[in-house]
Design an enzyme around this catalytic site. Structure first.
Site, mmCIF file in Angstrom:
data_model
loop_
_atom_site.group_PDB
_atom_site.id
_atom_site.type_symbol
_atom_site.label_atom_id
_atom_site.label_comp_id
_atom_site.label_asym_id
_atom_site.label_seq_id
_atom_site.Cartn_x
_atom_site.Cartn_y
_atom_site.Cartn_z
ATOM 1 N N ASP A 34 -10.682 8.341 -4.876
ATOM 2 C CA ASP A 34 -11.045 7.146 -4.114
ATOM 3 C C ASP A 34 -11.767 7.600 -2.844
ATOM 4 O O ASP A 34 -11.842 8.799 -2.557
ATOM 5 C CB ASP A 34 -9.823 6.272 -3.794
ATOM 6 N N TYR A 60 -6.361 -6.411 -11.533
ATOM 7 C CA TYR A 60 -6.895 -5.906 -10.267
ATOM 8 C C TYR A 60 -8.360 -6.297 -10.101
ATOM 9 O O TYR A 60 -9.101 -6.403 -11.086
ATOM 10 C CB TYR A 60 -6.822 -4.380 -10.228
ATOM 11 N N ASP A 68 -1.145 1.941 -3.923
ATOM 12 C CA ASP A 68 -1.581 2.977 -2.986
ATOM 13 C C ASP A 68 -1.769 2.377 -1.598
ATOM 14 O O ASP A 68 -2.021 1.167 -1.470
ATOM 15 C CB ASP A 68 -2.911 3.587 -3.446
ATOM 16 N N ARG A 103 -8.085 4.152 -9.870
ATOM 17 C CA ARG A 103 -9.002 5.135 -9.276
ATOM 18 C C ARG A 103 -9.441 6.171 -10.300
ATOM 19 O O ARG A 103 -10.570 6.666 -10.256
ATOM 20 C CB ARG A 103 -8.397 5.788 -8.042
#
Length: 289
Positions: A80, A66, A38, A171
Site C-alpha cells: 500500500d 470494500y 489496517d 492490498r
C-alpha cells in the site's frame, strides 16, 4: 450491556485501538470485533459487546465488501502507499487494459499473504519478521472474489468495488493486479462498506458513541445479537424445551434440518442451534446467566 455495535473506523486507528477506546467509553471489558482493518483503512468494524462476544466466531467468516483505491505504477514493501517504494513505472494503463486484467482475479483464486500481516509462521508474526528485513515463504490461500468492478473515473487512483471472502488481502489484490499489468500496483485507500448482513449505513463514529455514553444512552446504539443471524430461521420454544435449552440439553423438536434461532416463549433470544432428524442441539447460547 450486551449487543453488536457498528463502528465507522477512522483512518490511522488500529482495530485494537478502537476496542480499547470503546472499553473506556462503555466501561465494559468484554468487547471484541470481527475482521481486522489496517490502520490506513476506514469503514465498517463490527464490534461485539458483553455476552455478544460469544458470536464473534460466527461473523469472522462473513463475506465483506470494500471500496479500494488502486494506484498503478508503484510497488511498495507493504503493498500500500504507506510503505517504502521499491520500484516505479511510468507506463500509462488504459481503462480497457485494466478491465481486461481484472477478469483474471474474479472467482476462486489463490493469493499469497503479504509479509506485512499478522499471520504467524512458527510462532512469529510475518510483520515482525518483515520489519527486521526478513522474508519467509508463505503458502497461498484459497479465496473467493465474488465481485471486482472498476468504478467510474480515471487514474491516477482507480476505484474498485470488491466483494470477497474471509482471508482476502485487498492490498495484495492491488499488488497482484499491478504485477499482471507489468506496472506494479499499490492500494491507495480502503473503505469497508459491508460485512455479512451489516452495512456502513448503520455505523457510528467514536465521537457519536462518546456523546451517547455521556447522555446515558449508549445502549440504544447496540443491535441485538440475534441480528447477526437474521437470515437463519427462527423457532419459538415451549416452556419444556426452553428449560432443556437453558441447561444445554438436546430435545426433540419438529423442524426442518439446519440451523435455527431459538427463542423463549416470551421472545428472549436463547441460542443458535442445529436441527437434525427431529432433534435440536445448541450450537452456542446467548442468554444471560
Amino acid at each position: 450491556m450486551n449487543g453488536i455495535l457498528l463502528i465507522d473506523k477512522p483512518r490511522d486507528w488500529t482495530s485494537h485501538d478502537v476496542v480499547g477506546k470503546l472499553r473506556g467509553i462503555l466501561r465494559e471489558r468484554r468487547i471484541g470485533h470481527s475482521g481486522t482493518l489496517d490502520p490506513m483503512a476506514t469503514g465498517l468494524l463490527v464490534v461485539f459487546v458483553g455476552r455478544a462476544t460469544r458470536a464473534v466466531e460466527f461473523a469472522e467468516s462473513h463475506e465483506k465488501e470494500y471500496l479500494a483505491g488502486l494506484r498503478l505504477g508503484v510497488e511498495t514493501d507493504t503493498q500500500d502507499i504507506t510503505g517504502t517504494v521499491l520500484q516505479t513505472c511510468d507506463r500509462a494503463v488504459s481503462r480497457t487494459e485494466l478491465e481486461a486484467a481484472l477478469s483474471g482475479f474474479r472467482g476462486e483464486i489463490d493469493q499469497i499473504p503479504p509479509m506485512y500481516s499478522a499471520i504467524k509462521v512458527q510462532g512469529r508474526k510475518l510483520c515482525d519478521i518483515a520489519r527486521k528485513g526478513g522474508e519467509v515463504e508463505r503458502k497461498p490461500r484459497h479465496i473467493t472474489i465474488s465481485r471486482l468492478e472498476l468504478l467510474p473515473g480515471e487514474g491516477p487512483d482507480w476505484q474498485l468495488d470488491v466483494v470477497c471472502s474471509k482471508g482476502t488481502y485487498i492490498r495484495t489484490l492491488c499488488h497482484d493486479i499491478g504485477q499482471a499489468l507489468g506496472t506494479g500496483g499499490a492500494m491507495s485507500a480502503l473503505r469497508r462498506v459491508r460485512a455479512g448482513l451489516f452495512t456502513l449505513d448503520g455505523a457510528h463514529t467514536l465521537e457519536e458513541v462518546q456523546a451517547a455514553a455521556d447522555a446515558g444512552q449508549a445502549e440504544h446504539l447496540l443491535l441485538p445479537v440475534d441480528s447477526l443471524f437474521a437470515d437463519v430461521p427462527a423457532v419459538t420454544l415451549d416452556a419444556r424445551a426452553e428449560k432443556r435449552c437453558r441447561v444445554g440439553g438436546e430435545f426433540a423438536w419438529d423442524a426442518p434440518d439446519g440451523e435455527a434461532r431459538l427463542y423463549a416463549p416470551g421472545g428472549e433470544f436463547l441460542a443458535l442451534a442445529r436441527m437434525e432428524q427431529g432433534v435440536c442441539r445448541t450450537v452456542k447460547s446467548f442468554f444471560e446467566v
